[in-house]
Motif scaffolding. Structure first.
Motif, PDB file in Angstrom:
ATOM      1  N   UNK A   1       0.798  -1.225   0.000  1.00 46.26           N
ATOM      2  CA  UNK A   1       0.000   0.000   0.000  1.00 46.26           C
ATOM      3  C   UNK A   1       0.822   1.262   0.000  1.00 46.26           C
ATOM      4  N   UNK A   2       2.139   1.144  -0.115  1.00 45.12           N
ATOM      5  CA  UNK A   2       3.006   2.320  -0.027  1.00 45.12           C
ATOM      6  C   UNK A   2       2.754   3.342  -1.131  1.00 45.12           C
ATOM      7  N   UNK A   3       2.114   2.946  -2.209  1.00 44.12           N
ATOM      8  CA  UNK A   3       1.815   3.899  -3.278  1.00 44.12           C
ATOM      9  C   UNK A   3       0.852   4.988  -2.788  1.00 44.12           C
ATOM     10  N   UNK A   4       0.172   4.745  -1.681  1.00 45.52           N
ATOM     11  CA  UNK A   4      -0.759   5.725  -1.128  1.00 45.52           C
ATOM     12  C   UNK A   4      -0.061   6.846  -0.359  1.00 45.52           C
ATOM     13  N   UNK A   5       1.173   6.638   0.038  1.00 46.98           N
ATOM     14  CA  UNK A   5       1.895   7.607   0.867  1.00 46.98           C
ATOM     15  C   UNK A   5       1.947   8.975   0.193  1.00 46.98           C
ATOM     16  N   UNK A   6       1.805  10.000   1.006  1.00 40.46           N
ATOM     17  CA  UNK A   6       1.927  11.381   0.534  1.00 40.46           C
ATOM     18  C   UNK A   6       3.209  11.961   1.122  1.00 40.46           C
ATOM     19  N   UNK A   7       4.074  12.443   0.260  1.00 38.49           N
ATOM     20  CA  UNK A   7       5.361  12.934   0.738  1.00 38.49           C
ATOM     21  C   UNK A   7       5.499  14.452   0.763  1.00 38.49           C
ATOM     22  N   UNK A   8       4.770  15.199  -0.063  1.00 42.88           N
ATOM     23  CA  UNK A   8       4.953  16.661  -0.005  1.00 42.88           C
ATOM     24  C   UNK A   8       4.559  17.233   1.365  1.00 42.88           C
ATOM     25  N   UNK A   9       5.485  17.939   1.961  1.00 41.02           N
ATOM     26  CA  UNK A   9       5.275  18.534   3.284  1.00 41.02           C
ATOM     27  C   UNK A   9       4.074  19.485   3.248  1.00 41.02           C
ATOM     28  N   UNK A  10       3.881  20.172   2.142  1.00 40.42           N
ATOM     29  CA  UNK A  10       2.747  21.112   2.033  1.00 40.42           C
ATOM     30  C   UNK A  10       1.417  20.378   2.229  1.00 40.42           C
ATOM     31  N   UNK A  11       1.312  19.151   1.739  1.00 40.34           N
ATOM     32  CA  UNK A  11       0.092  18.362   1.942  1.00 40.34           C
ATOM     33  C   UNK A  11      -0.067  17.965   3.401  1.00 40.34           C
ATOM     34  N   UNK A  12       1.019  17.646   4.065  1.00 35.08           N
ATOM     35  CA  UNK A  12       0.966  17.292   5.480  1.00 35.08           C
ATOM     36  C   UNK A  12       0.460  18.481   6.296  1.00 35.08           C
ATOM     37  N   UNK A  13       1.015  19.649   6.002  1.00 37.24           N
ATOM     38  CA  UNK A  13       0.589  20.860   6.717  1.00 37.24           C
ATOM     39  C   UNK A  13      -0.872  21.163   6.416  1.00 37.24           C
ATOM     40  N   UNK A  14      -1.276  21.016   5.160  1.00 33.34           N
ATOM     41  CA  UNK A  14      -2.678  21.274   4.783  1.00 33.34           C
ATOM     42  C   UNK A  14      -3.625  20.314   5.508  1.00 33.34           C
ATOM     43  N   UNK A  15      -3.266  19.049   5.581  1.00 34.82           N
ATOM     44  CA  UNK A  15      -4.082  18.063   6.317  1.00 34.82           C
ATOM     45  C   UNK A  15      -4.213  18.478   7.781  1.00 34.82           C
ATOM     46  N   UNK A  16      -3.083  18.810   8.385  1.00 36.51           N
ATOM     47  CA  UNK A  16      -3.075  19.143   9.807  1.00 36.51           C
ATOM     48  C   UNK A  16      -3.856  20.426  10.089  1.00 36.51           C
ATOM     49  N   UNK A  17      -3.649  21.442   9.282  1.00 35.62           N
ATOM     50  CA  UNK A  17      -4.397  22.698   9.461  1.00 35.62           C
ATOM     51  C   UNK A  17      -5.887  22.438   9.240  1.00 35.62           C
ATOM     52  N   UNK A  18      -6.219  21.586   8.282  1.00 38.43           N
ATOM     53  CA  UNK A  18      -7.621  21.226   8.054  1.00 38.43           C
ATOM     54  C   UNK A  18      -8.242  20.552   9.275  1.00 38.43           C
ATOM     55  N   UNK A  19      -7.493  19.665   9.898  1.00 41.50           N
ATOM     56  CA  UNK A  19      -7.977  18.990  11.112  1.00 41.50           C
ATOM     57  C   UNK A  19      -8.193  20.016  12.222  1.00 41.50           C
ATOM     58  N   UNK A  20      -7.232  20.918  12.409  1.00 40.70           N
ATOM     59  CA  UNK A  20      -7.359  21.939  13.456  1.00 40.70           C
ATOM     60  C   UNK A  20      -8.574  22.827  13.184  1.00 40.70           C
ATOM     61  N   UNK A  21      -8.776  23.231  11.940  1.00 42.79           N
ATOM     62  CA  UNK A  21      -9.938  24.065  11.596  1.00 42.79           C
ATOM     63  C   UNK A  21     -11.247  23.328  11.870  1.00 42.79           C
ATOM     64  N   UNK A  22     -11.288  22.062  11.529  1.00 38.11           N
ATOM     65  CA  UNK A  22     -12.489  21.259  11.789  1.00 38.11           C
ATOM     66  C   UNK A  22     -12.731  21.142  13.291  1.00 38.11           C
ATOM     67  N   UNK A  23     -11.664  20.913  14.057  1.00 36.56           N
ATOM     68  CA  UNK A  23     -11.791  20.832  15.513  1.00 36.56           C
ATOM     69  C   UNK A  23     -12.264  22.164  16.092  1.00 36.56           C
ATOM     70  N   UNK A  24     -11.749  23.267  15.544  1.00 40.09           N
ATOM     71  CA  UNK A  24     -12.157  24.594  16.022  1.00 40.09           C
ATOM     72  C   UNK A  24     -13.631  24.848  15.714  1.00 40.09           C
ATOM     73  N   UNK A  25     -14.074  24.460  14.539  1.00 36.79           N
ATOM     74  CA  UNK A  25     -15.494  24.594  14.199  1.00 36.79           C
ATOM     75  C   UNK A  25     -16.345  23.754  15.146  1.00 36.79           C
ATOM     76  N   UNK A  26     -15.887  22.561  15.432  1.00 38.38           N
ATOM     77  CA  UNK A  26     -16.613  21.692  16.351  1.00 38.38           C
ATOM     78  C   UNK A  26     -16.629  22.271  17.758  1.00 38.38           C
ATOM     79  N   UNK A  27     -15.535  22.882  18.161  1.00 40.82           N
ATOM     80  CA  UNK A  27     -15.474  23.547  19.463  1.00 40.82           C
ATOM     81  C   UNK A  27     -16.545  24.641  19.546  1.00 40.82           C
TER      82      UNK A  27
END
Length: 171
Positions: free
Chosen positions: A59-85
């Motif tokens: 399943x390694x073909x699924x891995x995402x390596x661009x750091x910008x995508x990692x940051x976007x995922x994480x910021x998206x999670x934080x925004x979703x958590x903030x909306x839920x808050x």
């Protein structure tokens, strides 16, 4: 308007306080993710990179390596958590303001709580158990595995959702 029983008052207060406790939880989650960005960013980075999954998995073909995508995922999670808050605090405030109202009015105030708890459950189910654990094979990692925490949060929010869905006396 008929008198609200002591049992109904306690039940309404219990539901309101539980909703405020969930709001406080999401407040702490957002606060921690913003003030200690790197700690939980590392979790997202390693899950998306799939760098601690079983060696040689197909399943390694699924891995995402661009750091910008990692940051976007994480910021998206934080925004979703903030909306839920915000939804959770809004729900607690709405329920508190209707604590002495008619059963129908209190039931209407619980709509926001039901939406907030459902949204919270979707966060843990979709982002962590489906995308993280299954798509990015987080379950294979001994270090970067958030399944237990996600399950714990789905369970807590699920129980609170069931409490919110209990009928009000006089309904």
């Amino acid at each position: 308007m008929p008198e609200i029983t002591d049992t109904a008052k306690v039940s309404r207060l219990a539901k309101t306080v539980l909703m405020a406790a969930m709001a406080f939880f999401f407040t702490l989650v957002v606060f921690n993710n913003i003030t200690d960005f790197d700690s939980n960013y590392q979790f997202v980075h390693h899950v998306l990179s799939m760098d601690s999954t079983f060696p040689g998995n197909h399943g390694m073909w699924r891995a995402l390596h661009p750091i910008a995508l990692h940051i976007a995922f994480y910021v998206g999670i934080i925004c979703y958590e903030a909306l839920n808050m915000v939804l959770c605090w809004w729900a607690a405030a709405a329920m508190f303001s209707e604590r002495s109202a008619t059963p129908a009015a209190f039931v209407r105030s619980k709509r926001i709580a039901i939406a907030a708890l459902t949204a919270g459950m979707l966060l843990w189910l979709v982002a962590f158990l489906e995308i993280g654990a299954e798509w990015f094979l987080m379950w294979q990692s001994h270090t970067w595995n958030g399944q237990e925490a996600a399950f714990r949060m789905i369970t807590i929010e699920g129980i609170l959702l069931l409490v919110m869905l209990l009928p009000e006396s006089g309904e």
